[in-house]
Structure formats: C-alpha cells, structure tokens
Enzyme design. Structure first.
Site, PDB file in Angstrom:
ATOM      1  CD  GLU A  46      -2.743   1.202   2.508  1.00 49.07           C
ATOM      2  OE1 GLU A  46      -3.576   2.116   2.611  1.00 49.07           O
ATOM      3  OE2 GLU A  46      -2.584   0.318   3.355  1.00 49.07           O
ATOM      4  NE  ARG A 276       4.333  -7.460   9.885  1.00 51.01           N
ATOM      5  CZ  ARG A 276       3.679  -6.406  10.330  1.00 51.01           C
ATOM      6  NH1 ARG A 276       2.686  -6.563  11.178  1.00 51.01           N
ATOM      7  NH2 ARG A 276       3.983  -5.193   9.924  1.00 51.01           N
ATOM      8  CE  LYS A 286       3.682   0.443   4.259  1.00 48.49           C
ATOM      9  NZ  LYS A 286       2.705   0.291   3.154  1.00 48.49           N
TER      10      LYS A 286
END
Length: 800
Positions: A46, A276, A286
């Site tokens: 994104e 992850r 982020k």
C-alpha cells in the site's frame, strides 16, 4: 511427459532460490495435478509509506518464488485509501523494488480497477449479496455482536435490490456525506469469524486520490479490492502475512460468488499465509515510522537509521546483501522476530570482499613526528596481508598475499599526522595496547613511534603528541591507523547505530483491535510507547580526515575504514568539496555484550549462535582469492586503460562483465567500469541486461559533463533496465537535466530558507556547518537536479 506439461516447471532442489516450504509444497502439488499451468504471484504494498526490510522479505518470497517456477510476479499498488497514499510513496516503492533487483515491468494499481470493482459491487447487490447500510459506524460495530453473542441484523439489511442499487448509485454521485452510508456484504451475522459478519465493501470518502483525483467519492475496502484485483490479474498463489488469516474467509467468499471456476472456466486464486518477520532493535509499522519522521527523531524516510529500503540504499547497504538476508530467514507458518545480527552479518559478508581497506580518523588527535624531516610516499595495499579474527591476526596464504600486494594506493607520510583520540591514554587501563606516554605503537604501514611529549589543553585533555619514529627493530604491542594532517581530506563521519536500545521496543502491552480493517501494519496498537526506547546515540556526527586516495575514487565506492567500520559517501549530502561518509556497519557486533549484560544468557539463543558462527567464518575467510594468469592479463589490460585496481580485479574475475565493458572499444573504460561493477553486474550475470554499453556510455557522458547528477543517472539506468528504452532518451523525455537556471535555483533556495528560519538564524549566528543541510534540502526540493556548484554559490550569497 513433454516439456510443455506444468509439472516440468517444478524446480530442482539445487536451483531453488527460495528454500522449500509449505507454500512451495502447495505450488508443486498444484502443478503436478494440473490445477495451474503457470505460476503468477504478486507483491501488493500500500503506498502510504516507504518500503522497509519486512517488505524486502515479503517481496523476495513473491518475486523469487515466481523466478523459481519460471512464472511471473506482479508489483501492484493496493491504493484503495486516498487518505495517506501519495505518488511519492508509490514512486519510492517502485524505485526500491528495482534497486532490490526485481522485475517491475508488470506494474499494476488497484485504482486502475475502480470501475470494474464498482461493477462487481453492483453484481453482488443484484444477487442479493450486498446492501447499503445507513447506521453509524459505532452502531454498526455494536450490531456485530460479541464473541459470545451473534450479531443483530441492521434495520436496513433487507432493503430491496432496487433500493440498494439506487442508493449505491447516489453514493457514487456524491449525494451523501462521509459516513452517511456504506455498502456491506450480506454473509452471516452469527459467524464466529467477525470478518464474515457483513463486512463493509465500500465507504463514502470525499477525498482526492493521488491517481484518480476527485473522480470518485466512494472507495472500495481493502478486503474487497485485493482479492478481486488478484483474480483480474490471473494471480495463482496470493501470499500474505499471518494477520490476514481471518481475511481469507472474505477472499474465498468473493471468489466463490464472483469468479466461480465452473462459470469462468478459470481457476480462481487462493490466499496462503506465512509468518511475519519482525526485526530486533527497530519497528516496521508504517504508522510508527511516520511518527519517527513527523516528530523529527529521524531526518526523513531515507535517514540511514531507518529500516526502510531507501534508508538502506542511502546508508550504503547493497541490494545483494539485502537479498542474501531475505533468503536466510526462512518461511514458516508462525511469526518470528529476527535477530538483527543476521542482517548485519549479511551486510558484513557482502562488504568484506567488496570494500578496499583505507584509513580515516573520525576523532582526530594531532601527532608530530619530530625526527621526520621530509614527506614520504608509502605504497599500501588496499587488501592487507592479514585479516582480523576473534583471536588476533591471521596471515593470508601465499597466493592471496601476492594478489593483495598488487592492489595498492599511495599514502603520504608527513611530519604532522592525526590518530584516533581514543588510541592514546595518559592513564591506560590494563591490557591497553595503543599509545601511552613513553610507550610505543606501530603506525599502519609506516613504522613504530614512541610518545616523548604530551601537550595538554587547559582542561588537561591531550591536544598534541610529539613522537619519534623508531626503526623496525623496536617493539610495539599494537597497531593503530593514521592520516596525514596536512594532506588528508577533510570529511564528516556519520556513525550510524541501532535506532532503539532494546530488542523489541514496541512489544510491551502490545494489543490489536481485531476489527480494525486495512493492511498488515494498520492494526491499532494500544498502551505502547516505543518512543521512550529511542537510542540517543543512534547517530553520532564527527569531523576528521580521510587519506587522500579516496578523492580519485568514484562517489559510489565503499570502503573498510581500518578499525572503524564500513563506510561510503552519503549520496544526498556529500559533495566533492565536502565529503560526508555514512557508516554502513561496524566491523563486528558491538551490541552482543550489552545484550548479555542486560539479560544474562540471552546471547546463547539459537539465532545468536548462528550469527556468531557466521561472523567467525567471515573473519577467517581469505580477503581475496588469487587471479589466474588469464584473469591477471585482463586486469592488467584494464588497469592500463585507467580502470581502478578494485574494479579491474572484480571485472577480471567475471569474464561476462569484462566482455561487456570492453565492448566499448577502449573508450571511457575508466568511467564506465564503476557502473558495470556496481549497477549492471547482476543483470549481466543473469542474462537479463537491456542496456547496451553504448547506451551506458551516453548516460555516463551526461554525468561527466554535468548535465545530470549521478543519483538521477542511477534511477534512469534502473528504468532503462526495466523498459528497454535508451537512458539518454529517458533523460530527455522526463526533462531530467541539471537545473542551472539562476532564477529557478534562487526560487528553490528561497523556499528552503523560508521553511527553516531557525536554521537560517543559527547559520548567520556562526554555525556554518549547516551549509550541508541547506544544500541537501535544495537538492531534495529540485529532485536532485540542481547544479551543486551553482547551489553552493547562491547559498553563500543568499545566506549572507
């Protein structure tokens, strides 16, 4: 079985870039069964921030899995949220993926599918599988129920298809305010997976999108757009991190209702979740990274202390070392925190054979050799005959010693030198093997000195040492490095270290809202203040000297500054007349003892052991292999044409690189060689290079004549590699030539000065070191296109 059968796409174990794992087992089975005849993956970031090391691992898995199976990987911007997404972020991600070596020619945007996504939403409404909700967000959350209680139907859940179509049309037309309505899927309000309790598919958001502008005021949710984008692109295996495991139910529901295999004749994609990878001593959310930038803890997304790919590039880390790290940490079904030492050792291992050894002094202490009457010129090897190990010094074998001795540089030995301040002690601790009053020490390559006199400042600190240069028969317990005080080149050294003081700065009381939609790092943390663990010494700036041999080297050269670490010139703030060096990595892990003192026994963890073994193997490895007679002939020929010792060695060892360079017919080989070694080596090796040596020469000519900067040239080269377009053509088409127009530069400089009044006041108050800051800001404001010399002249004039 013919070569056209999909099972033949399964790679042999020895050729796999990605270690076998549960996902590759699924792919193998799919190819054997004929479920898929080709592997298509995607990497879908994104664009609401810069890519980080976590993305390096995920992109490695996506792109290299496709390479292993002779398939393709798409790079897609999942840009469904106009708030926070920008062209800057999208461009930075594309640039970072190219830098990592991935093929970005298959570039897609979710925003390209907005019209199709809208039509799919209409399909669901017509099928009675979606409805327009008109309660508030708070009421919607309440109606979903709890873990113990099923959800309650909204009073608008049973609207007719016609009413829903009309309301959805009016939503798109902009008749309603934000939050007034939303489109929800009609699935199962009693389902134990909250994601299936009538999730929102579209929301009203009157915000301008960085690509579509104000065309839309309704935007699809990620859980709606992502799987449909996969289906439209023909993705076969959609890999994502483990926090999306509950979202898979929506993914499958949409595939079943919009892309059923029997009706479409195609096999719909499936989602597979892997654990992850987080890293110690940093954060990768982020939101947290944006906070570090916003609050000025770091100086931007590319600050060398950040875990972003842009920061790694600016710091001087190579893409080869990032890929090596990504390949080592493995794929599993569980989340894992990776020891930062694994990444650091991958960087050291890469630089150990890449970086020639030179000397630099970061905290100078003046030394005067009283019995040296005339300057001497020493020839010192770039690759010393010994390498460090945990136990001291290990001599190189004879062959490697001969090869190392051939790569030398000239170093001036003058009466006045500087050494590291910490290499002298008036009151030495036990075991101190450096210089003391009356003591001796060996100057690297220059001989043994004895300290005869110490000149101190008023505060008692040593400010000058007067020494005698002794013969080789004298004894000395240690070796220190040095630089000529009169011939050395002034430089700023940015000693970059870990950004946080604890391994897991955001782990305490970490909680996540299970209802928070969005990407992997958009879950909302609660009760965590990671900022209190910021390392106040993550960046220490010093000024000192580096030996003059570096002045003739390419700006992209990486060095091992003896006993100090691996360094390279900062590509943003460094200029020919003001060198700024970033420390890429220390020579060894300086944090291991800190960890063990803070938590006894922690150093014995499995990952730490693995890192220690890697470091030991690295330290004991030969510095450089000897060249064969044929390779030495090639290296000699290249050196005669002006190619540096280091580049000639690297080119001679790889015939395909040397053949490419020599295709220039002897023209500008010295200027072309660094670009071949540092920027084109990987595609040339892999047979994917799309830039001819003539095209490279035209680009290098533009750099040499000052028409474009080296930084812009690198971006152009990456784009040319991806598109096949001539670099010079890209420069002209995009208008990338250096800006030297005085009017434009004055406007840019004035904008920077107006935005930083406090720093202007500091500069005019005597803090002249801020020149580098202002220059960097002007270069950033002009996308790196400003003429540095003109900027320096105008800055001096406009700052008064």
């Amino acid at each position: 079985m013919t070569s056209k059968q999909p099972a033949d796409l399964i790679p042999a174990p020895e050729t796999r870039r990605v270690s076998p794992n549960f996902i590759t087992e699924i792919i193998d089975a799919d190819l054997k069964s004929g479920r898929h005849t080709r592997v298509v993956t995607r990497f879908p970031p994104e664009p609401n921030g810069y890519a980080h090391l976590g993305h390096a691992f995920a992109s490695y898995l996506d792109f290299m899995t496709a390479v292993d199976y002779r398939g393709v990987c798409h790079l897609r911007m999942d840009d469904t949220n106009p708030e926070g997404e920008t062209q800057e972020y999208a461009d930075s991600i594309i640039r970072d993926m190219k830098w990592l070596g991935w093929d970005t020619s298959r570039l897609f945007y979710a925003s390209d599918y907005y019209e199709q996504l809208h039509d799919f939403a209409v399909q669901l409404i017509r099928k009675g599988l979606a409805y327009v909700e008109s309660v508030s967000g708070e009421e919607m959350a309440r109606l979903r129920g709890t873990v113990e209680q099923p959800g309650t139907p909204s009073p608008y859940r049973n609207r007719s298809v016609e009413e829903n179509l009309d309301l959805f049309r009016r939503m798109r037309a902009g008749e309603f305010k934000n939050g007034e309505h939303a489109l929800r899927a009609k699935i199962d309000l009693a389902h134990p997976n909250f994601k299936l309790r009538d999730p929102v598919l579209y929301r009203i958001l009157h915000a301008s999108h960085y690509r579509t502008g104000n065309t839309w005021c309704i935007y699809p949710m990620y859980d709606f757009a992502h799987p449909i984008s996969d289906a439209l692109e023909g993705i076969t295996h959609s890999m994502c991190s483990l926090e999306f495991i509950d979202n898979r139910a929506i993914y499958d529901w949409l595939m079943d209702n919009l892309f059923p295999d029997k009706e479409t004749g195609k096999t719909a994609p499936r989602q597979y979740e892997f654990g992850r990878r987080s890293m110690e001593y940093t954060v990768v959310s982020k939101r947290k990274l944006r906070r570090l930038v916003r609050e000025g803890v770091v100086k931007g997304w590319d600050d060398p202390r950040m875990p972003t790919i842009s920061a790694m590039r600016r710091r001087g880390v190579t893409p080869e070392s990032v890929r090596a790290f990504a390949s080592q940490i493995g794929v599993s079904r569980t989340n894992r925190t990776v020891d930062l030492a694994l990444f650091e050792n991958a960087v050291r291992e890469d630089l150990n054979l890449r970086a020639p050894r030179v000397m630099a002094v970061t905290r100078p202490l003046k030394v005067v050799i009283q019995n040296l009457e005339a300057e001497r010129t020493l020839s010192l090897p770039y690759w010393p005959q010994e390498v460090s190990s945990a136990d001291g010094k290990v001599p190189l074998p004879t062959g490697e010693r001969v090869a190392a001795e051939k790569a030398v540089r000239e170093v001036p030995l003058t009466r006045e030198l500087v050494i590291e301040h910490e290499d002298f002690s008036a009151n030495p601790p036990k075991g101190f093997k450096r210089l003391t009053p009356g003591g001796t020490v060996r100057l690297r390559g220059a001989g043994i000195i004895r300290c005869d006199e110490v000149i101190t400042a008023t505060n008692g600190e040593p400010m000058e040492l007067r020494v005698t240069l002794l013969g080789e028969d004298a004894k000395a317990g240690g070796v220190i490095h040095w630089v000529s005080a009169t011939r050395g080149v002034s430089a700023e050294f940015r000693l970059v270290d870990r950004l946080f003081t604890v391994p897991e700065p955001d782990s305490e009381a970490q909680q996540f809202d299970p209802e928070q939609p969005g990407h992997e790092d958009e879950a909302q943390p609660v009760n965590t203040d990671f900022m209190r663990f910021v390392n106040p010494n993550s960046l220490v700036v010093t000024r000192g000297l580096v030996e003059p041999s570096v002045a003739k080297d390419p700006a992209e050269a990486r060095y091992q500054f003896e006993r100090a670490g691996y360094f390279w010139r900062d590509p943003v703030d460094s200029r020919d007349d003001a060198l700024v060096f970033n420390r890429i990595i220390t020579l060894k892990d300086t944090w291991e003892k800190k960890d063990e003192a803070a938590e006894p026994g922690k150093a014995a963890r499995a990952d730490k052991k693995k890192a220690d073994k890697a470091a030991q193997a690295l330290a004991e490895a030969p510095v450089r292999p000897v060249l064969s007679s044929e390779q030495e002939t090639t290296a000699s020929r290249l050196r005669q044409q002006g190619v540096t010792e280091n580049d000639a060695f690297m080119l001679a060892r790889e015939p395909q690189l040397a053949a490419y360079l020599e295709g220039a017919g002897g023209k500008r080989l010295a200027e072309l060689a660094p670009w071949v070694v540092n920027d084109l080596a990987t595609p040339i090796r892999e047979g994917t290079n799309r830039v001819s040596v003539e095209a490279l020469a035209s680009l290098v000519t533009l750099v040499a004549e000052g028409s474009i900067s080296a930084r812009i040239a690198k971006d152009v080269l990456a784009e040319a590699q991806a598109s096949g377009e001539a670099p010079a053509s890209i420069v002209e088409r995009k208008g990338l030539r250096v800006v030297s127009d005085e009017g434009q530069l004055r406007a840019a400089i004035q904008g920077v000065l107006d935005a930083n009044p406090a720093k202007v006041a500091e500069y005019r108050g005597g803090k002249k070191g801020l020149t580098g800051f202002f220059t960097g800001q002007v270069m950033r404001a002009t996308n790196g296109q400003a003429d540095p010399k003109a900027v320096a002249r105008l800055l001096s004039e406009m700052l008064g």
